[in-house]
Design an enzyme around this catalytic site. Structure first.
Site, mmCIF file in Angstrom:
data_model
loop_
_atom_site.group_PDB
_atom_site.id
_atom_site.type_symbol
_atom_site.label_atom_id
_atom_site.label_comp_id
_atom_site.label_asym_id
_atom_site.label_seq_id
_atom_site.Cartn_x
_atom_site.Cartn_y
_atom_site.Cartn_z
ATOM 1 N N LYS A 12 0.826 -1.218 0.000
ATOM 2 C CA LYS A 12 0.000 0.000 0.000
ATOM 3 C C LYS A 12 0.866 1.277 0.000
ATOM 4 C CE LYS A 12 -4.037 -2.034 2.295
ATOM 5 N NZ LYS A 12 -5.038 -1.821 3.366
ATOM 6 N N TYR A 52 -12.509 -2.326 -3.883
ATOM 7 C CA TYR A 52 -12.974 -2.541 -2.507
ATOM 8 C C TYR A 52 -14.504 -2.581 -2.411
ATOM 9 C CZ TYR A 52 -8.480 -2.074 0.034
ATOM 10 O OH TYR A 52 -7.232 -2.269 0.580
HETATM 11 P P1 CMP Z 1 -7.446 -4.482 3.736
HETATM 12 O O1 CMP Z 1 -6.997 -5.859 4.077
HETATM 13 O O2 CMP Z 1 -6.774 -3.813 2.578
HETATM 14 O O3 CMP Z 1 -9.029 -4.476 3.471
HETATM 15 C C1 CMP Z 1 -9.847 -3.361 3.724
HETATM 16 C C2 CMP Z 1 -9.130 -2.279 4.475
HETATM 17 O O4 CMP Z 1 -9.964 -1.355 5.136
HETATM 18 C C3 CMP Z 1 -8.299 -2.875 5.576
HETATM 19 O O5 CMP Z 1 -7.190 -3.555 5.021
HETATM 20 C C4 CMP Z 1 -7.969 -1.631 6.416
HETATM 21 O O6 CMP Z 1 -6.785 -0.980 5.967
HETATM 22 C C5 CMP Z 1 -9.150 -0.700 6.130
HETATM 23 N N1 CMP Z 1 -9.963 -0.437 7.326
HETATM 24 C C6 CMP Z 1 -10.162 0.771 7.869
HETATM 25 N N2 CMP Z 1 -10.958 0.682 8.944
HETATM 26 C C7 CMP Z 1 -11.281 -0.620 9.097
HETATM 27 C C8 CMP Z 1 -12.071 -1.340 10.036
HETATM 28 N N3 CMP Z 1 -12.695 -0.751 11.050
HETATM 29 N N4 CMP Z 1 -12.162 -2.692 9.868
HETATM 30 C C9 CMP Z 1 -11.546 -3.318 8.836
HETATM 31 N N5 CMP Z 1 -10.779 -2.671 7.911
HETATM 32 C C10 CMP Z 1 -10.638 -1.337 8.051
#
Ligand code: CMP
Length: 136
Positions: A12, A52
């Site tokens: 990222k 996403y």
């Molecule tokens: P990622 O695995 O890329 O998938 C979704 C992303 O949302 C996660 O990593 C986090 O970086 C981001 N995110 C931000 N807030 C939350 C939250 N409360 N729960 C889960 N993911 C979150």
């Protein structure tokens, strides 16, 4: 019986910005992952929203998409036995504060948003996510 899988990993913007690409790739190679494909790109916010989409109803969706499109990222196709689960184990918990010692997010993650790395959460999503970045 062997169970070779592929999964998608994204380094990222927070990690690319800190020049952690090589160090993070070393984590994967050391654990026996092959990096089959990789590309460094910057995506538009509307592309991040597509990527996403599963999170579109979440309160953090807008910030998440702004963030992923805020700077260069490195998308990679990783391959090994049980790649999806093993990658999730190697990444550690989504929130770096909850991640175990020895994981990528424990070492490099700054916050739940700037958690340095993304990895597919299932074999099915891995296929969709790999296609998203590498379908030609
Ligand atoms: P990622 O695995 O890329 O998938 C979704 C992303 O949302 C996660 O990593 C986090 O970086 C981001 N995110 C931000 N807030 C939350 C939250 N409360 N729960 C889960 N993911 C979150």
């Amino acid at each position: 019986m062997s169970n070779i899988e592929q999964t998608l990993s994204i380094i990222k913007p927070d990690a690319v910005e800190r020049n952690l690409e090589r160090e993070i790739k070393e984590f994967f190679l050391h654990k026996g992952f092959k990096i089959l494909k990789e590309k460094k790109i910057q995506i538009e916010k509307n592309e991040a929203e597509k990527f996403y989409k599963v999170h579109e109803t979440k309160p953090f969706f807008n910030d998440l998409c702004s963030y992923l499109s805020s700077g260069p990222i490195v998308a990679m196709v990783l391959e090994k036995e049980n790649a999806v689960l093993d990658n999730r184990e190697l990444m550690g918990a989504t929130n770096p504060k909850e991640a175990d010692e020895g994981t990528i997010r424990k070492k490099y993650g700054i916050s739940i948003d700037k958690n340095s790395i993304h990895g597919s959460d299932s074999v099915e999503n891995a296929k969709i996510e790999i296609d998203f970045f590498f379908k030609d």
